[in-house]
Write a protein that holds these residues in place. Structure first.
Motif, short mmCIF file in Angstrom:
data_model
loop_
_atom_site.label_atom_id
_atom_site.label_comp_id
_atom_site.label_asym_id
_atom_site.label_seq_id
_atom_site.Cartn_x
_atom_site.Cartn_y
_atom_site.Cartn_z
N ASP A 190 -9.10 4.21 9.21
CA ASP A 190 -10.36 3.68 8.72
C ASP A 190 -10.26 2.16 8.53
O ASP A 190 -9.61 1.68 7.61
CB ASP A 190 -10.70 4.36 7.39
N PHE A 191 -10.92 1.42 9.40
CA PHE A 191 -10.83 -0.04 9.35
C PHE A 191 -11.43 -0.61 8.06
O PHE A 191 -11.19 -1.74 7.72
CB PHE A 191 -11.53 -0.67 10.56
N GLU A 192 -12.25 0.19 7.39
CA GLU A 192 -12.87 -0.32 6.15
C GLU A 192 -12.25 0.28 4.90
O GLU A 192 -12.55 -0.14 3.79
CB GLU A 192 -14.38 -0.06 6.16
N GLY A 193 -11.40 1.28 5.07
CA GLY A 193 -10.79 1.93 3.90
C GLY A 193 -9.48 1.25 3.53
O GLY A 193 -9.14 0.20 4.06
N PRO A 210 -4.89 -0.65 9.21
CA PRO A 210 -5.80 -1.45 10.03
C PRO A 210 -6.71 -2.37 9.20
O PRO A 210 -7.04 -3.47 9.63
CB PRO A 210 -6.63 -0.38 10.77
N TYR A 211 -7.08 -1.90 8.01
CA TYR A 211 -7.93 -2.74 7.13
C TYR A 211 -7.19 -4.03 6.75
O TYR A 211 -7.76 -5.12 6.81
CB TYR A 211 -8.31 -1.93 5.89
N VAL A 212 -5.91 -3.89 6.38
CA VAL A 212 -5.13 -5.07 5.99
C VAL A 212 -4.90 -5.96 7.21
O VAL A 212 -5.05 -7.18 7.15
CB VAL A 212 -3.79 -4.66 5.33
N GLN A 213 -4.56 -5.33 8.33
CA GLN A 213 -4.35 -6.12 9.55
C GLN A 213 -5.64 -6.85 9.94
O GLN A 213 -5.60 -8.02 10.31
CB GLN A 213 -3.92 -5.20 10.70
N TYR A 214 -6.75 -6.16 9.81
CA TYR A 214 -8.03 -6.76 10.20
C TYR A 214 -8.35 -7.98 9.34
O TYR A 214 -8.86 -8.99 9.82
CB TYR A 214 -9.14 -5.71 10.09
N CYS A 215 -8.01 -7.87 8.06
CA CYS A 215 -8.23 -8.99 7.15
C CYS A 215 -7.37 -10.18 7.58
O CYS A 215 -7.84 -11.32 7.62
CB CYS A 215 -7.90 -8.54 5.74
N GLY A 216 -6.12 -9.91 7.93
CA GLY A 216 -5.22 -10.97 8.39
C GLY A 216 -5.74 -11.61 9.68
O GLY A 216 -5.70 -12.83 9.86
N TYR A 257 -0.86 -3.86 -3.48
CA TYR A 257 -1.12 -5.27 -3.72
C TYR A 257 -1.83 -5.90 -2.52
O TYR A 257 -2.78 -6.67 -2.67
CB TYR A 257 0.20 -6.00 -4.02
N LEU A 258 -1.36 -5.59 -1.32
CA LEU A 258 -1.97 -6.18 -0.12
C LEU A 258 -3.44 -5.76 0.01
O LEU A 258 -4.30 -6.56 0.41
CB LEU A 258 -1.18 -5.78 1.14
N ILE A 259 -3.71 -4.51 -0.35
CA ILE A 259 -5.11 -4.05 -0.35
C ILE A 259 -5.93 -4.90 -1.32
O ILE A 259 -7.05 -5.32 -1.02
CB ILE A 259 -5.18 -2.58 -0.81
N GLU A 260 -5.35 -5.14 -2.49
CA GLU A 260 -6.08 -5.93 -3.50
C GLU A 260 -6.37 -7.34 -2.96
O GLU A 260 -7.49 -7.85 -3.10
CB GLU A 260 -5.23 -6.01 -4.77
N VAL A 261 -5.37 -7.95 -2.33
CA VAL A 261 -5.59 -9.29 -1.77
C VAL A 261 -6.75 -9.24 -0.76
O VAL A 261 -7.62 -10.11 -0.74
CB VAL A 261 -4.30 -9.83 -1.10
N CYS A 262 -6.77 -8.19 0.04
CA CYS A 262 -7.84 -8.08 1.05
C CYS A 262 -9.21 -7.90 0.40
O CYS A 262 -10.20 -8.47 0.86
CB CYS A 262 -7.56 -6.92 2.00
N HIS A 263 -9.26 -7.09 -0.65
CA HIS A 263 -10.54 -6.95 -1.37
C HIS A 263 -11.01 -8.30 -1.89
O HIS A 263 -12.16 -8.67 -1.73
CB HIS A 263 -10.38 -6.00 -2.56
N ARG A 264 -10.10 -9.01 -2.51
CA ARG A 264 -10.46 -10.31 -3.08
C ARG A 264 -10.84 -11.29 -1.96
O ARG A 264 -11.75 -12.10 -2.13
CB ARG A 264 -9.27 -10.88 -3.87
N PHE A 265 -10.14 -11.19 -0.86
CA PHE A 265 -10.49 -12.07 0.26
C PHE A 265 -11.90 -11.74 0.74
O PHE A 265 -12.70 -12.64 1.02
CB PHE A 265 -9.50 -11.93 1.42
N GLY A 266 -12.22 -10.47 0.81
CA GLY A 266 -13.55 -10.04 1.24
C GLY A 266 -14.63 -10.63 0.34
O GLY A 266 -15.66 -11.12 0.83
N LEU A 318 1.53 -7.91 12.27
CA LEU A 318 0.15 -8.38 12.18
C LEU A 318 -0.25 -8.96 13.54
O LEU A 318 0.31 -9.97 13.97
CB LEU A 318 0.05 -9.46 11.09
N PRO A 319 -1.21 -8.32 14.23
CA PRO A 319 -1.63 -8.87 15.53
C PRO A 319 -2.37 -10.19 15.33
O PRO A 319 -2.82 -10.48 14.23
CB PRO A 319 -2.59 -7.81 16.08
N GLU A 320 -2.48 -10.94 16.42
CA GLU A 320 -3.22 -12.20 16.31
C GLU A 320 -4.72 -11.98 16.37
O GLU A 320 -5.49 -12.70 15.76
CB GLU A 320 -2.80 -13.15 17.42
N ALA A 321 -5.08 -10.98 17.13
CA ALA A 321 -6.50 -10.61 17.22
C ALA A 321 -6.57 -9.10 17.36
O ALA A 321 -5.60 -8.47 17.74
CB ALA A 321 -7.13 -11.28 18.44
N MET A 322 -7.70 -8.53 17.01
CA MET A 322 -7.84 -7.08 17.23
C MET A 322 -9.31 -6.67 17.29
O MET A 322 -10.18 -7.48 17.01
CB MET A 322 -7.09 -6.28 16.16
#
Ligand code: ARG
Length: 566
Positions: A443-446, A450-456, A512-521, A562-566
């Protein structure tokens, strides 16, 4: 990051508060609520000593300390029983950029483990069978702990206690001698080996005498028959090579292989030592060590003379502690072996070794994998490789829909597909069971890999669109609540690594990484970047770059790319 701020406060105020700087350092916490500053000092215990109400004492201390503030500290405020410290924005921003952007590759590393040796036994499968989903957890949890330990400065030996001894080798040797020439061992060594294994078991069901043949062959191997030993070596090599192929996909690497066979001539001395210490007892022809009323005795040698898993683990513990000179010895093994490790540790305690408390069974729960398609294909065993292939296939479908122009879809699908499986495992508290579910893992949004990678990837794409080098220092204060919250999260990275290691719990880092992504969002939704004034753009891009580094390094610690693009 946060420890640096703690350091400033504890050194500066130790004498004012009549404490040792170290003790003060340990008392400082990161406040949960925004608006409560960067650090918080609870005064409840002192209030008791001084017979004062905590809020009163907190007020007094805040007033006392405010008179003499260190550079960079903006204000000190009492909030109920806490004294809260808030640093100046720019001071925190500069600290973050120096710690994150200038220390890439080892952000948040500490030296607590410096000079200490850590042995970690992980991903230690039993030879000749392909890796199935049951092998995933010991591999990924173990490798993550290896990475975390290195971040704390330990000298780490990742050790493979390969199950390379036992009657199955007698069976394989028998099968190889009889049918080996019918299989393409040169071209497909591992598949051939597995086919032999399956064939032997099928035939043995029809003809139970084969079991005895296998046992006979194993006995010969134990007696040192050179021909059979040569076969055994070959089987082990073929298996290890195939395992490494799978491990490569997961970023897993051992530093040392010390299979069970390594201890063949180290078990007699253990038995002698047990005897000399008056611990060994005979029971129905077998040799055992009694462990008291609340635990079953530990079986040291079977009545037929065969040595046991536990005996090998006694020998291996002695080897790791005495010869590898481990300061800490971890066993990343499923929770179903809890009794085994309790017994082994208890025997070592009875033997009088003071270091037993340096041995820890890092247990993990079961992996329950539901996928009708995969499980029907090959009976009950679900091979890890099939799970990877399916994940990659599913991610390819998603990419084809979401980003059909992606330059390297195959490589990205591999990084995302395998990363999803690894993250889905590590995001759970290891002691709990994991119910694997494709929709959740992908789930790219859960709360997924993939959610963390997508944020990166979003961060990286912002940097590309920005088109200029991102500044490594700030010329501006970032003051919106979203920016502040995001930076508060980044400050916690170093403590997160330490915490995850000290508790041997990778999910602390994954969460923690999920939290960073939420905050980044939240930041990304509220704060415009491209299109703002040059100064704001520059400062926000520096923040984006820091998030990218933290996600990249955090994921790497989980063994996810972490891919460069996805
Ligand atoms: N080979 C064992 C298994 O697959 C795990 C070995 C764990 N390590 C140990 N020292 N016992 O169950």
């Amino acid at each position: 990051m946060l420890p640096l701020l703690k350091d400033i406060i504890s050194r500066h105020y130790a004498t004012d508060l009549n404490k040792q700087a170290d003790a003060l350092f340990k008392l400082l916490e990161s406040p949960k609520q925004a608006g409560h500053g960067h650090l918080s000092l609870p005064v409840f215990a002192w209030a008791k000593e001084h017979r004062k109400a905590p809020p009163v004492l907190a007020q007094e201390i805040a007033a006392q300390l405010s008179v003499r503030k260190p550079a960079g500290l903006e204000k000190i405020q009492a909030v109920s029983g806490f004294v809260n410290f808030t640093f100046e924005n720019r001071f925190v921003q500069d600290l973050l950029s120096a710690e994150i952007l200038k220390k890439r590759g080892h952000v948040g590393y500490a030296e607590t483990g410096k000079g200490k040796k850590l042995v970690i036994d992980f991903a230690s499968p039993n030879v000749a069978k392909p890796m199935h989903v049951g092998h995933l957890r010991a591999s990924v949890i173990g490798q993550c702990l290896v990475n975390l330990a290195r971040s704390q400065g330990y000298e780490v030996t990742g050790l493979n206690h390969l199950g390379d001894w036992g009657v199955q080798f007698g069976k394989l040797a028998w099968a190889y001698t009889k049918w080996g020439s019918e299989y393409p061992f040169k071209e497909k060594p591992f598949e051939s080996l597995f086919q032999l294994y399956v064939r032997f078991h099928d035939e043995a069901e029809k003809n139970p005498e084969l079991e005895a043949e296998g046992s006979k062959m194993f006995k010969k191997l134990e007696e040192g028959d050179a021909e059979i030993e040569k076969l055994w070596k070959m089987f082990v090599e073929i298996s290890l090579k195939d395992y490494q192929r799978i491990w490569d996909m997961l970023g897993i690497k051992h530093d040392l292989v010390r299979g069970e066979s390594f201890y063949n001539d180290r078990m007699k001395p253990v038995e002698q030592e047990l005897k000399a210490k008056g611990l060994l007892e005979e029971s129905d022809g077998a040799m055992i060590v009694r462990l008291g009323d609340d635990m079953a005795p530990c079986l040291i040698r079977k009545a037929d003379g065969a040595s046991l898993y536990a005996t090998r683990d006694l020998a291996s513990a002695l080897y790791r502690m005495n010869e590898l000179k481990a300061d800490l010895n971890l066993y990343v093994v499923g929770v179903d072996q809890t009794l085994h490790f309790r017994q082994v540790f208890k025997v070592l305690e009875l033997m009088g070794y003071p270091w037993v408390n340096k041995l820890h069974h890092i247990a993990f729960g079961m992996y329950r994998f539901k996928d009708a398609k995969l499980s029907t294909r090959k009976g009950h065993t679900i091979f890890l490789e099939d799970v990877f292939s399916r994940a990659i296939e599913l991610v390819k479908e998603i990419i084809a829909k979401k980003n059909p122009d992606l330059a390297n879809p195959d490589e990205v699908a591999k990084q995302v597909g395998i990363g999803a499986i690894v993250f889905n495992d590590l995001v759970n508290d290891r002691v709990k069971n994991v119910d694997f579910d494709w929709d959740r893992a992908l789930d790219f949004e859960g709360d997924s890999g993939p959610y963390v990678q997508y944020c990166g990837v979003r961060c990286a794409s912002l940097v590309r669109r920005y088109g200029k080098p991102v500044a490594e220092t700030f010329q501006l204060d970032l003051t919106t609540p979203e920016e502040q919250e995001l930076m508060r999260s980044l400050l916690n990275y170093q403590d997160t690594l330490r915490n995850a290691f000290e508790n041997f719990k990778p999910h602390i880092l994954a969460g923690y990484l999920i939290e960073v992504c939420h905050r980044f969002g939240q930041f990304y939704n509220k704060c415009r970047i491209l299109g703002e004034s040059d100064e704001i753009q520059a400062a926000r891009m520096t923040l984006v770059q820091m998030v990218h580094v933290i996600l990249e390094e955090g994921l790497r610690t989980l063994s996810i790319e972490l891919p460069e693009a996805m």
